[in-house]
Design a protein around this motif. Sequence first.
Motif, PDB file in Angstrom:
ATOM      1  N   GLU A  75       0.982  -1.099  -0.062  1.00 59.79           N
ATOM      2  CA  GLU A  75       0.125   0.005  -0.193  1.00 59.79           C
ATOM      3  C   GLU A  75       0.768   1.417   0.086  1.00 59.79           C
ATOM      4  O   GLU A  75       2.056   1.394   0.851  1.00 59.79           O
ATOM      5  CB  GLU A  75      -0.913   0.069   1.223  1.00 59.79           C
ATOM      6  CG  GLU A  75      -1.542  -1.223   1.452  1.00 59.79           C
ATOM      7  CD  GLU A  75      -2.639  -1.261   0.356  1.00 59.79           C
ATOM      8  OE1 GLU A  75      -3.257  -0.235  -0.156  1.00 59.79           O
ATOM      9  OE2 GLU A  75      -3.238  -2.528   0.183  1.00 59.79           O
ATOM     10  N   ALA A  76       0.579   2.252  -0.947  1.00 62.64           N
ATOM     11  CA  ALA A  76       1.587   3.389  -1.006  1.00 62.64           C
ATOM     12  C   ALA A  76       0.879   4.669  -1.129  1.00 62.64           C
ATOM     13  O   ALA A  76      -0.271   4.573  -1.699  1.00 62.64           O
ATOM     14  CB  ALA A  76       2.350   3.214  -2.118  1.00 62.64           C
ATOM     15  N   TYR A  77       1.149   5.525  -0.279  1.00 63.52           N
ATOM     16  CA  TYR A  77       0.634   7.044  -0.232  1.00 63.52           C
ATOM     17  C   TYR A  77       0.753   7.823  -1.439  1.00 63.52           C
ATOM     18  O   TYR A  77       0.206   8.511  -1.962  1.00 63.52           O
ATOM     19  CB  TYR A  77       0.820   7.743   1.001  1.00 63.52           C
ATOM     20  CG  TYR A  77       0.747   6.737   2.201  1.00 63.52           C
ATOM     21  CD1 TYR A  77      -0.667   6.027   2.385  1.00 63.52           C
ATOM     22  CD2 TYR A  77       1.477   6.731   3.095  1.00 63.52           C
ATOM     23  CE1 TYR A  77      -0.983   5.344   3.546  1.00 63.52           C
ATOM     24  CE2 TYR A  77       1.311   5.875   4.229  1.00 63.52           C
ATOM     25  CZ  TYR A  77       0.207   5.046   4.499  1.00 63.52           C
ATOM     26  OH  TYR A  77       0.088   4.343   5.651  1.00 63.52           O
ATOM     27  N   ASP A  78       2.262   7.695  -1.900  1.00 65.32           N
ATOM     28  CA  ASP A  78       2.837   8.588  -2.627  1.00 65.32           C
ATOM     29  C   ASP A  78       4.028   7.860  -2.951  1.00 65.32           C
ATOM     30  O   ASP A  78       4.228   6.684  -3.039  1.00 65.32           O
ATOM     31  CB  ASP A  78       3.255  10.114  -2.292  1.00 65.32           C
ATOM     32  CG  ASP A  78       3.883  10.006  -0.822  1.00 65.32           C
ATOM     33  OD1 ASP A  78       4.702   9.111  -0.663  1.00 65.32           O
ATOM     34  OD2 ASP A  78       3.571  10.911  -0.068  1.00 65.32           O
ATOM     35  N   ALA A  79       5.198   8.793  -3.791  1.00 70.86           N
ATOM     36  CA  ALA A  79       6.426   8.301  -4.265  1.00 70.86           C
ATOM     37  C   ALA A  79       7.384   7.941  -3.187  1.00 70.86           C
ATOM     38  O   ALA A  79       8.301   7.279  -3.363  1.00 70.86           O
ATOM     39  CB  ALA A  79       6.921   9.064  -5.228  1.00 70.86           C
ATOM     40  N   TYR A 133       6.701  -4.285   6.360  1.00 73.69           N
ATOM     41  CA  TYR A 133       7.663  -3.285   6.209  1.00 73.69           C
ATOM     42  C   TYR A 133       7.281  -1.956   5.850  1.00 73.69           C
ATOM     43  O   TYR A 133       6.160  -1.974   5.211  1.00 73.69           O
ATOM     44  CB  TYR A 133       8.816  -3.518   5.194  1.00 73.69           C
ATOM     45  CG  TYR A 133       9.491  -5.051   5.446  1.00 73.69           C
ATOM     46  CD1 TYR A 133      10.857  -4.996   6.014  1.00 73.69           C
ATOM     47  CD2 TYR A 133       9.003  -6.420   5.339  1.00 73.69           C
ATOM     48  CE1 TYR A 133      11.642  -6.258   6.239  1.00 73.69           C
ATOM     49  CE2 TYR A 133       9.509  -7.356   5.734  1.00 73.69           C
ATOM     50  CZ  TYR A 133      10.953  -7.518   6.096  1.00 73.69           C
ATOM     51  OH  TYR A 133      11.456  -8.582   6.305  1.00 73.69           O
ATOM     52  N   ARG A 134       7.960  -0.884   6.226  1.00 76.00           N
ATOM     53  CA  ARG A 134       7.596   0.543   6.000  1.00 76.00           C
ATOM     54  C   ARG A 134       8.631   1.212   5.763  1.00 76.00           C
ATOM     55  O   ARG A 134       9.789   1.253   6.083  1.00 76.00           O
ATOM     56  CB  ARG A 134       6.698   1.066   7.237  1.00 76.00           C
ATOM     57  CG  ARG A 134       6.225   2.374   7.263  1.00 76.00           C
ATOM     58  CD  ARG A 134       5.765   3.085   8.532  1.00 76.00           C
ATOM     59  NE  ARG A 134       5.080   4.484   8.248  1.00 76.00           N
ATOM     60  CZ  ARG A 134       6.027   5.489   8.299  1.00 76.00           C
ATOM     61  NH1 ARG A 134       7.112   5.525   8.195  1.00 76.00           N
ATOM     62  NH2 ARG A 134       5.322   6.667   7.928  1.00 76.00           N
ATOM     63  N   THR A 135       8.433   2.005   4.472  1.00 72.64           N
ATOM     64  CA  THR A 135       9.590   3.186   4.214  1.00 72.64           C
ATOM     65  C   THR A 135       8.837   4.761   4.018  1.00 72.64           C
ATOM     66  O   THR A 135       7.536   4.695   3.627  1.00 72.64           O
ATOM     67  CB  THR A 135       9.957   2.812   2.686  1.00 72.64           C
ATOM     68  OG1 THR A 135      11.144   3.716   2.539  1.00 72.64           O
ATOM     69  CG2 THR A 135       8.743   2.687   1.511  1.00 72.64           C
ATOM     70  N   ALA A 136       9.671   5.806   4.352  1.00 71.88           N
ATOM     71  CA  ALA A 136       9.196   6.797   4.218  1.00 71.88           C
ATOM     72  C   ALA A 136       9.979   7.690   3.328  1.00 71.88           C
ATOM     73  O   ALA A 136       9.855   9.139   3.068  1.00 71.88           O
ATOM     74  CB  ALA A 136       8.895   7.521   5.481  1.00 71.88           C
TER      75      ALA A 136
END
Length: 394
Positions: A121-125, A142-145
């Motif tokens: 699931e992605a909010y943006d790039a 896992y999460r990336t910002a």
Amino acid sequence: MRGLGKTRRKVRVGLWAAAFGAVALAAALPAQAAPGAAGGPGEARGPAQEHQGSAHGHHGAHWALKKTGTDARFRGLAAVGRSTAWVAGTKGTVLRTADGGANWRDVSPPGASNVEFRDIEAYDAHRAVALSIGEGEASRIYRTADGGKTWTESFRNADPKAFYDCMTFFDRRHGLAMSDPVDGKYRILSTVDGGRSWKVLPNKGMPAAQEGEASFAASGQCLVSSGPRDVWLATGGAAHARVLHSADRGLTWSAAEAPVPAGDPARGVFALAFRERGHAGRAVEGLAVGGDYRPDQASPDAAALSRDGGRTWTTAAHPPPAYRSGVVWLPGTRATALAVGPTGTDVTTDGGRSWRTVDTGSYDTVDCAGPGGRGCWAAGEKGRVARLETDGTR
């Protein structure tokens, strides 16, 4: 789901035009031979079909394959828009494009090559959350910002009886993930901080699972949401396929039978899509697709529709001709949706009552962002990722 693992027809298509709302397109898109022997989700298949859609002078809307440089199988897909999309799949692979698929950056989490990503699931790039599946500690989040430059493992399942399949987000902070039944009930995991932390919700409001009931980690669409609080869960593997609904972000649930093939571990609802229509008191329209993922088994009545938020379901009058693993409403259209599977893509322009095959390329999942199909993507085996395009667009 633990047990998860040919049609040849000529199609005259003018219905792809509906994918772009007011843009009138008429196309004749000849079907091609479906891929060779196909296994269940997660199993190897024959050579990938390289149907480009726009080849040989065809016109209209079509899937345009984008070179990803990998043979990973992508069942996780997050469409952010026409330029940006994320895919996640086998061998811990996560890719991101910011230029419409012309180039893909490998942003796979370090040390995750032994996990199977099935949802993203992605909010943006920049911000995305990815789910890996499997028994016990194989189920992780896992999460990336920062666009995948760095990742944080925010959840690792410690219960050997749990097996997580899918996740969904209501907004940038609130989301859920779901596991196959543990001690007779589906398990729901919740986040209120964008995936930074997770907790298991109490199961008092969850109805009992049927014997053998589970969900299919086939496309990241066995758990979907619409609006700020509503969420739906698709099931299979038992005597009856069901769709469970919660109106309070996963605390309490109701169950409804779905009229798709059931009664076998390989059959059930594989993917859901819901959307709101109208104003206050609006109808919430739903689509369900699935069937039997085994290639040697027919999948009649493999699509259903709901006009009351999933309380009741009706079999599609003209369903897709075979098992389908992914489905999505096209934003900005009144009644158009796409369904995909190993043997093709189908379109409906009447809200799911009838479906027509428009492409025979193999895809496992589909997602759209932006009005009229301008940001629609599909992904599947052998590194296949495609964007929906019209001739003259890039």
